[in-house]
Design an enzyme around this catalytic site. Structure first.
Site, mmCIF file in Angstrom:
data_model
loop_
_atom_site.group_PDB
_atom_site.id
_atom_site.type_symbol
_atom_site.label_atom_id
_atom_site.label_comp_id
_atom_site.label_asym_id
_atom_site.label_seq_id
_atom_site.Cartn_x
_atom_site.Cartn_y
_atom_site.Cartn_z
ATOM 1 N N VAL A 46 1.279 -1.119 0.010
ATOM 2 C CA VAL A 46 0.155 -0.187 -0.232
ATOM 3 C C VAL A 46 0.789 1.017 0.273
ATOM 4 O O VAL A 46 0.722 2.685 -0.654
ATOM 5 C CB VAL A 46 -0.957 0.267 1.315
ATOM 6 C CG1 VAL A 46 -1.800 1.454 1.784
ATOM 7 C CG2 VAL A 46 -2.051 -1.541 0.806
ATOM 8 N N CYS A 47 1.962 1.713 0.547
ATOM 9 C CA CYS A 47 2.765 2.180 0.734
ATOM 10 C C CYS A 47 3.477 3.318 -0.658
ATOM 11 O O CYS A 47 3.173 4.656 -0.435
ATOM 12 C CB CYS A 47 4.004 1.783 2.346
ATOM 13 S SG CYS A 47 2.643 1.453 3.526
ATOM 14 N N PRO A 48 3.560 2.514 -1.030
ATOM 15 C CA PRO A 48 4.083 2.622 -2.221
ATOM 16 C C PRO A 48 3.067 3.784 -3.350
ATOM 17 O O PRO A 48 2.961 4.664 -3.802
ATOM 18 C CB PRO A 48 4.591 1.801 -3.319
ATOM 19 C CG PRO A 48 4.163 0.756 -2.866
ATOM 20 C CD PRO A 48 3.868 0.752 -1.344
ATOM 21 N N VAL A 51 3.117 7.296 -1.431
ATOM 22 C CA VAL A 51 4.944 8.207 -1.399
ATOM 23 C C VAL A 51 4.168 8.475 -2.869
ATOM 24 O O VAL A 51 4.363 9.160 -3.500
ATOM 25 C CB VAL A 51 5.719 7.327 -1.592
ATOM 26 C CG1 VAL A 51 7.237 8.132 -1.817
ATOM 27 C CG2 VAL A 51 5.495 6.820 0.580
#
Length: 170
Positions: A46-48, A51
């Site tokens: 999820v994080c990319p 970002v």
């Protein structure tokens, strides 16, 4: 967790911006709006998306007089490699190894040793103007963060689903 009206806790952390390493302090952004977002981990699912989302809208945030700072407990070396893999990140990704800053903001998951998915908008005076904590499996909306920033900047009451350019109440 810090809440609206709390003074944002100052910090100085190592990080990566535009492929270079350095040290970044919150006090260096005093007088400007700041979106400070915490995320669980580099090289995750999820994080990319978040970002990259902040990277894609970075000029819109900056055009609104706002800087973006991302924080996780990953190392500077991890941030460097990950930012390269993502095609570059032009705002600071900060390394909170040990979770001191994440803990101070009340977003450290002590059991996992990782930051929770949290977003803070800090006003030019250094106080928290907005905060939201999201489930680790659900990415935050970058567009909603930008919309809320612009609503806060009006200094007026903005109804649900308000959009920039619409009338706000006194």
């Amino acid at each position: 967790m810090l809440v609206i009206g709390d003074r944002a806790i100052d910090f100085s952390l190592p990080g990566v911006q535009g492929g270079r390493t350095g040290r970044f302090a919150l006090r260096d952004y005093r007088g400007r709006w700041v979106v400070l977002f915490f995320y669980p981990a580099d090289f995750s699912f999820v994080c990319p998306t978040e970002v990259r989302g902040f990277q894609q809208r970075l000029e819109a945030f900056r055009a609104s007089g706002c800087e973006v700072l991302g924080v996780s407990v990953d190392s500077v070396e991890s941030h460097l490699a990950w930012a390269r893999e993502l095609g570059g990140v032009d705002y600071p990704l900060l390394s909170d190894e040990g979770g001191v800053v994440s803990r101070a903001y009340g977003v450290l998951d002590e059991a996992e040793g990782r930051a929770r998915r949290a977003t803070f908008i800090i006003g030019p005076g250094g106080c928290v103007e907005y905060c939201v904590l999201s489930h680790k499996n659900v990415g935050r909306s970058v567009e909603e963060t930008l919309r809320v920033l612009k609503a806060l900047q009006t200094g007026r009451q903005c109804p649900a689903d308000w959009q920039p350019g619409e009338e706000a109440s006194a």
